[in-house]
Design an enzyme around this catalytic site. Structure first.
Site, PDB file in Angstrom:
ATOM      1  CD  GLN A   1      38.422  61.535 -15.203  1.00 15.80           C
ATOM      2  OE1 GLN A   1      38.763  60.396 -15.501  1.00 15.80           O
ATOM      3  NE2 GLN A   1      38.377  62.519 -16.086  1.00 15.80           N
TER       4      GLN A   1
ATOM      5  CB  SER B   1      40.108  58.329 -21.111  1.00 15.05           C
ATOM      6  OG  SER B   1      38.923  59.059 -21.173  1.00 15.05           O
TER       7      SER B   1
ATOM      8  CB  SER C   1      40.409  65.542 -14.525  1.00 14.29           C
ATOM      9  OG  SER C   1      39.852  65.390 -15.776  1.00 14.29           O
TER      10      SER C   1
ATOM     11  CD  GLU D   1      32.050  62.650 -16.160  1.00 13.49           C
ATOM     12  OE1 GLU D   1      33.167  63.085 -16.391  1.00 13.49           O
ATOM     13  OE2 GLU D   1      31.705  61.487 -16.442  1.00 13.49           O
TER      14      GLU D   1
ATOM     15  CG  ASN E   1      28.841  68.586 -26.270  1.00 12.93           C
ATOM     16  OD1 ASN E   1      29.052  68.038 -25.182  1.00 12.93           O
ATOM     17  ND2 ASN E   1      28.693  69.890 -26.398  1.00 12.93           N
ATOM     18  CD  GLU E   2      31.010  65.694 -31.467  1.00 14.55           C
ATOM     19  OE1 GLU E   2      31.436  65.444 -30.318  1.00 14.55           O
ATOM     20  OE2 GLU E   2      31.267  66.748 -32.057  1.00 14.55           O
TER      21      GLU E   2
END
Lengths: 337, 384, 337, 384
Positions: free
Chosen positions: D125, D128, D160, D245, D363-364
């Site tokens: 992928q 980013s 990744s 995802e 997670n934020e």
């Protein structure tokens, strides 16, 4: 596999929620705490009329049970509305008596279960693995007791003084040591364990409902309460704490219903499933209570604001019918197969 | 670096210990949050004051012993270790007195402090309003100029001790200026709770006891002599000693050390020694109580050397309030099914501890302060 | 009572910080991890020249020690700069040998302490209560070992293969079972406990430094890293997590120095004070590591970014010289008087 | 309500179990994050695909077995219980394939899916960029129109699998329009990693292994056939399957159930049975693994009934990533001083788990999403 509620279960849930929502349970709890049981008993009777106790009573005694999934539905709603009274204990007593009857001691079941089914008998009890107090003994028709380390079931001849709990709806009293023995032997031991599992299971469902109520009330509050020119609920620290609260409850829910399925199937792993559900649901409810109090601020800390009724219950249910440590010890068996 | 006490400090500590051993009531007083209990606690303050133990760090002229901050901490350790009663005078001594020492007139100090020290006048705080909790600058209650003083109008809430106290102190909006930030134009005043125009409505906390009250103020007259600092500059007056509320003078380590010791005793009595899960929680509480003690000694030393306690008092506030809750939650878990009982000092302490993360500035606000002032993270507008 | 550092202690701290800051310890760690000890040993020698080891060596052997407060200062800085090498173990060995000498077994101290003092001997060791690995044995002049449950001190005849740690600066090897016995009996047992306390104490100080470095680096990063048009450090969730990290470290610090004072005074409560300090400092450092990684995001997760050097160390120090559970068990004695 | 499997499901499960028992390598493959290990894992995918076990829920035409989501979950449980190797094809199967099923052309599916299923083409992928991590809409890499396709220019990072993979997929800015929000004008493209103009710089994760890479793209040509969905509408294409995802297809419960069982075994081997502190942590992990399994079954049922998994996948993501860390942290603590060793599957799993709260949306961000979309709290501008 089927894990969603079916239409009749959803209908039952909605009807019960509607009845409880209209019943002004907060006032009933405040009266109950003063020993004025009238309004609470009216709720009890309406719940009985909706067959809540029939769900725990076998067909042989006029009931429809045991139906653990429907019981879970009922206890979530009872918790969500903070209904006062020995619901958990009466359901656990039904489990105790029906299991004893299956093991040959049929007389107590015949004497009590038909009345339990209709709501006509309120029953409380103490069992090995539970605490020393019989909930709401002062309003019950029967106080059953199996003392820790024994295998005799007694109908207690009364109870000690009533002591207040951090949950104003819970009135605690020790069963008196005297009383007629109803049954004895290994069957009592086994039935008591079976009943204690049902009690823990009902508490887990109740705690889940308590947690949901705390979350719902808090979300509503922080959306309208403004400080520093913004709704409190727009602050990221508030958002994240509520997100964690939701996560705790949403992952406790499948454990509660998973435990219901295991109990319904009579699975050997049911005690571990129940213990996992109780540990998770009671943790989630208590975390919800701490969050609710903190995000309400001072108003949440007052007895006159209804939130307090759920706050105390979340604390009390943690230690009712199995401490966090006891539940975790037993949940270790989940993967023992 | 050392933790040694001087001979004089040791002697002071011994004197305090001996006095407390001789005077602390054998049976606990009734709850401070009841009328009878309040009276008993007020009487206890008289006993303390009679032998000059109520405000050991104050000047002798006001009833104190001119003792150092460290000695006060030692006194507090002895006081809590002796199981002595809660301090009904706490709001006055910890919150109002530092303000008077910093901003009051000589006349005010001479008039207000001695009866505060003796418990003759018990003070309540009156900061919050229904729409001004965390956002204290949003205060709406007003002080209107009047010959020789001010008229107070409006509503205060969550006023600790106000159910049974004599007087209160708080901030009122005296100068409206929409062009300036909301913390401008406030005035710091002291006012009587039994005056004309004051209505006190007690509010029950979680256990129903009236630990605080709502105050309705309807043209309550306050003479100029009861304004602290300059009118319109009350925010600065209040904030200059706000660290005291959050910091060490509100919650001295002695309190938590004593509770931690009781918790260890409870653990020894009730717990299966093999239950290391609970033991670890007890140990954590013990470790934190010790950390709080040493942290406070360090800060007391810094203050004694002329330093100041600024935003660090926010760290302090978060720490003690979470420690207090952890101590009591662990105790309730140790008590098992008895833990839900509403009777007993652990249950009362638990209910009290639940409020800690809320009052004296919520822990959320304190974490903002720590991040912005101690770590230098970008200043928020307190907006999402 | 005096809890702040005096002028000479502050000067020592600043000098050490200056030396370490200029020494490019990250490169030294990366080389050390590959078994290239040169740059790390240069740091070791500069630390020795600043009398770090003299602080642990009694005057009889040319040292100035033991001076636990100064040692705490030194280890906080060593941790803050992630200096590689068996600093903790060499200092613990000094404690072991000097205590043994006080108890009559003077030969090992005479043989080793003068060389320890100057940094000329690097020493590592395993002791009861610690783990099975001797840190950095491959670069040490002596590997001491007291096997669990025994009271014989041996100079190990070598060590097993070197295994990597989650902290790239830590190279782990088991002492070989053979080797010359240097002393035996109850004095060894007592000296070993004394030395293990010193090791735990030094680790606590080191962990505090590690945590401070992680916090400092993360604060700097979130102030400059922009996402969604704002510095990441302006988000309340980020602020609160960093505030908690600071709180953990700021309340561990007085425990570390309190333990130093207790060790300096030879207080009977010193082991409990050390255990409390280690539990708190290692917890705070590990929490700082988790926070640092999370708030850096992916960049923090890469080996090439220097943050990784502190992340691994915070994890490794948790279990070095006393697990969290062991430390808590011992800290229960804090209030036993 | 029941957890019973149909006879067909049971038979499928048994078949999978038997096949795995016969085929899973006895000795673990070398790490996926090494060149040799990557090749071993690719070979394993061939073995899986040969017997049609690589993508059981896909249509048979693309190498699947047309199995239900529930059956895929059962397969995953068996797969992880058997200790089978990590899936080098995961990025393609879990992230790209759902997008192709939803937005790809028939031609794209026929061309891309079979070699993905067989491991012949391994996908990385490429979302980013250095200045676009959590704030993915801030992407700067561009796709410039060119006859018959697009030229990609810019830099991607944290890609990744890219160190050793064949192809990658990602979003590129193709239409600049300063008047529209930044997630407009993006295009979803697939591109080869060995093409002219692509430079792959592997990046070592915490343990030094090149689990991801930086990609430098210098006029890399991509034909129109490798654009998914409409050019300029790539954000919508990517987001419509982003729940995959975060949600159940990336991290199925089987993985955590297997790890929880290994943790229980480790506890039985290493722990003092009286150490209830560690036992409670093991129990919590066990309880959570079970909760995640039941939660996922429930959601799979809802999806099978035509429902969708929206913001709930954010709950999912937070839960599994924290569970994975808890499992591994508990294991390291159980291992005591051995726990710091960098060797062994617990250490490797720990390093992997540390990334969980960061990738697939931190997670934020997920907590913001849960609060805003599931609880209806005021939508932030993602600004302080």
């Amino acid at each position: 596999m089927k894990l969603s509620l079916d239409t009749s279960q959803l209908d039952f849930q909605r009807s019960l929620a509607r009845m409880l929502g209209a019943a002004d349970t907060p006032s009933a709890v405040r009266a109950w705490a003063r020993g004025e049981h009238g309004p609470g008993l009216a709720v009890w009777e309406r719940a009985a009329a909706m067959d809540v106790f029939a769900l725990a009573t076998p067909e042989a005694y006029g009931g429809a049970g045991p139906l653990p999934v429907e019981l879970a539905v009922a206890f979530v709603e009872l918790g969500r509305h903070a209904a006062p009274g020995p619901f958990v204990e009466t359901v656990a007593a039904a489990a105790l008596l029906s299991r004893l009857a299956e093991r040959g001691a049929a007389a107590p079941a015949a004497a009590w279960l038909p009345r339990v089914r209709t709501g006509g008998a309120r029953v409380t009890l103490t069992l090995p693995g539970g605490g020393p107090y019989a909930l709401d003994a002062d309003v019950c028709d029967a106080v059953f007791a199996v003392a820790p380390g024994t295998d005799t079931l007694r109908l207690a001849a009364g109870h000690g003084p009533v002591r207040p709990s951090l949950d104003p709806a819970r009135r605690l009293a020790r069963p008196c040591d005297l009383g007629e023995p109803l049954a004895a032997g290994p069957a009592v031991r086994e039935a008591a364990a079976y009943a204690a599992d049902h009690a823990a299971f009902a508490v887990a469902a109740q705690a889940l409902g308590v947690g949901c109520a705390l979350l719902e009330r808090t979300v509503a509050y922080v959306r309208q309460r403004t400080q520093f020119g913004s709704p409190v609920g727009a602050f990221q620290a508030v958002k994240h704490r509520l997100a964690d609260t939701l996560m705790g409850l949403e992952f406790a829910r499948p454990l509660v219903f998973g435990a219901a399925v295991a109990l319904a199937a009579g699975a050997p792993g049911a005690p571990a499933e129940v213990a996992a559900a109780k540990a998770a649901a009671c943790d989630a409810a208590y975390a919800a209570a701490r969050t609710a109090l903190q995000l309400h601020g001072a108003i949440g800390y007052t007895a006159e604001y209804d939130l307090s009724l759920w706050l105390g219950k979340a604390r009390a249910l943690r230690s009712a019918w199995g401490s966090p440590a006891q539940c975790r010890a037993r949940a270790m068996e989940l993967f023992s197969e | 670096m050392d933790l040694d006490l001087t001979a004089e400090e040791e002697a002071f500590r011994a004197e305090a210990r001996a006095w407390l051993a001789a005077h602390v009531p054998r049976t606990p007083l009734r709850s401070l949050e009841t009328r009878e209990g309040f009276a008993e606690h007020r009487a206890w303050e008289r006993t303390l004051a009679a032998d000059r133990w109520s405000v050991v760090s104050w000047p002798a002229a006001y009833g104190g012993r001119d003792r150092s901050l460290l000695e006060w901490l030692l006194f507090e350790e002895e006081y809590h270790a002796a199981g002595a009663p809660g301090r009904v005078t706490q709001n006055g001594i910890a919150l109002l007195a530092p303000t008077l020492f910093a901003h009051g007139t000589q006349e005010q100090r001479a008039r207000v402090l001695p009866p505060m020290a003796s418990g003759e006048t018990v003070w309540a705080q009156a900061w919050s309003e229904p729409e001004a909790g965390s956002d204290l600058a949003a205060l709406r209650s007003v002080a209107v100029r009047e010959r020789g003083g001010w008229l107070l109008r409006g509503q205060k809430t969550w006023s600790s001790r106000a159910a049974f106290a004599d007087r209160a102190f708080g901030l009122f909006r005296s100068h409206a200026d929409p062009d300036r930030p909301p913390h401008h134009g406030l005035t710091y005043v002291m006012f009587p709770l039994d005056a004309d125009g004051v209505t006190v409505r007690p509010i029950g906390r979680l256990d129903g006891r009236p630990a605080f009250a709502e105050l309705f103020l309807d043209d309550v007259f306050v003479p100029d002599a009861d304004v602290i600092g300059e009118p319109g500059r009350g925010w600065g007056v209040a904030m200059s000693t706000a660290g005291n509320e959050r910091g060490l003078t509100l919650r001295s380590p002695g309190r938590f050390l004593a509770t931690a010791r009781r918790l260890v005793a409870l653990w020894r009595e009730t717990a299966d020694p093999g239950d290391t899960a609970l033991r670890d929680r007890v140990a954590d509480a013990v470790i934190k109580a010790r950390a709080y003690q040493l942290f406070t000694y360090t800060h007391a030393e810094r203050l004694a050397a002329g330093g100041s306690l600024g935003a660090e008092s926010s760290l302090n506030k978060i720490f003690w309030s979470e420690l207090d809750l952890a101590l009591h939650e662990t105790a309730l878990d140790l008590l098992g099914p008895e833990g839900e009982s509403a009777a007993g000092e652990w249950a009362e302490g638990y209910v009290f501890a639940l409020a800690g993360p809320i009052y004296a500035g919520t822990n959320e606000i304190q974490r903002d302060v720590v991040a912005e002032r101690l770590l230098g993270l970008p200043r928020g507008r307190r907006r999402p």
